[in-house]
Design an enzyme around this catalytic site. Sequence first.
Site, short mmCIF file in Angstrom:
data_model
loop_
_atom_site.label_atom_id
_atom_site.label_comp_id
_atom_site.label_asym_id
_atom_site.label_seq_id
_atom_site.Cartn_x
_atom_site.Cartn_y
_atom_site.Cartn_z
CE1 TYR A 98 1.82 7.55 -5.71
CE2 TYR A 98 2.20 9.82 -5.08
CZ TYR A 98 1.42 8.87 -5.68
OH TYR A 98 0.22 9.23 -6.25
CE LYS A 195 -3.31 5.88 -3.30
NZ LYS A 195 -1.88 6.13 -3.25
C1 LIG Z 1 -1.09 7.39 -3.48
C2 LIG Z 1 0.15 7.60 -2.71
C3 LIG Z 1 0.56 8.87 -2.29
C4 LIG Z 1 -0.21 10.13 -2.67
O1 LIG Z 1 -1.45 10.18 -2.09
P1 LIG Z 1 -2.71 10.96 -2.73
O2 LIG Z 1 -3.78 10.69 -1.74
O3 LIG Z 1 -2.95 10.37 -4.08
O4 LIG Z 1 -2.30 12.40 -2.81
C5 LIG Z 1 1.69 8.97 -1.52
N1 LIG Z 1 2.43 7.89 -1.21
C6 LIG Z 1 2.10 6.66 -1.63
C7 LIG Z 1 2.95 5.50 -1.25
C8 LIG Z 1 0.95 6.47 -2.39
O5 LIG Z 1 0.63 5.23 -2.81
#
Ligand SMILES: *Cc1c(COP(=O)(O)O)cnc(C)c1O
Length: 392
Positions: A98, A195
């Site tokens: 990421y 997510k």
């Molecule tokens: C979005 C995401 C992150 C970071 O998370 P945030 O809540 O945006 O700080 C870390 N790892 C993955 C795989 C992601 O999709």
Amino acid sequence: MNGITTQLIHSIPTDPLTGAVSVPIYQTSTFVQDAPGINKGYDYSRTGNPTRAALENLIAVVEKGNSAAAFASGLAAIDAVIKLLETGDEILAVDDIYGGAFRLFTHVYQKFGIKVNYVDTTVTENVLNAITPKTKLIWIETPTNPTLKISDIEAIGKIAKASGCLLCVDNTFASPALQLPLTLGANIVVHSATKYLGGHSDLIAGLVITKEKELGDKIKFIQNASGAVLSSFDSWLVIRGIETLHLRVKQHCINAQAVAGFLQSHPAVNKVYYPGLPGHTNHDIAAKQANGFGGVVSFTLKDDTVDAANAFVTSTHLFKLAESLGGVKSLLCHPAQMTHKSIPAEIRKAAGVADSLIRLSVGLEDATDLIDDLSQSFAKIKAREERTKALV
Ligand SMILES: *Cc1c(COP(=O)(O)O)cnc(C)c1O
């Protein structure tokens, strides 16, 4: 109580004071003490808050861990795990990591003397070959973003154990509805709860879950010392999201599989990335370690140009052009210009993020409507192509 959904729903406590079925939002900074140091379990909301504790207990149950801590973002959760390390330690990380984790490792922690070696962890031997005596942490994502690369958690867990280092899995893309890394040999799971766990594109949150309570206590110490805690209101929203996680993820998988099949048969598409397709590299490993293939699908166009991708991502109606994923509403993004913009073009392309690569977060709309939307977008870019040809 053997069913995970039953267990999950009943791991959310009813309020002992009032009987409220929903966890109350304890919107308070501090707690009255009976005498100095004598309290009802809480003294200050950075250290601990009952709403946040309800979320932490819930995710520990869901991920089959022994301890959990909730943070203000996924990156704050990742940051807390890296703080377990010391100067001179090395991290061995998946090369398709990421982007935000890459930025944190490279531009924040490198200057404190923590080195990161990036390897293609989809081939397990690469992990074995890249470990040095200084490696203290192996960091994988599976599936990765945006090309959905699959690594073998159990096999890498064995290597980590034999080498005396920790294995951390960023389980954001699969979610615990599909994959439980702590049962496959991982020591730590992190989430961007922004997510699938939150699931409604309405919050930013992160979680760290550990197999061992002792390691969890270290994370909780770091959480309190550094202070990037999740607010009580956002903790409540994540609890609400997790209540329907399994139901939502099941439908995300069904819709994504249908969309991936449609894309694969479309003449304008070059390559489709979806772990649920039998031709996807390590499809068999994905099928073994997860009970579904997730809601993210990526693809490249035969016309592998930024212009063609631009035309496509601005022509859809249901798929909204936005970063992020895992919400009920379908989103699409163009990694080369959005999520992966800060990565130099050669490195980006070597990682498989082609100029025309488009990432879909397939939402919970009716799959036929989503396919119709993609269909009309393809028709638009074809018309555009023909207009351009007629001009030259
Ligand atoms: C979005 C995401 C992150 C970071 O998370 P945030 O809540 O945006 O700080 C870390 N790892 C993955 C795989 C992601 O999709």
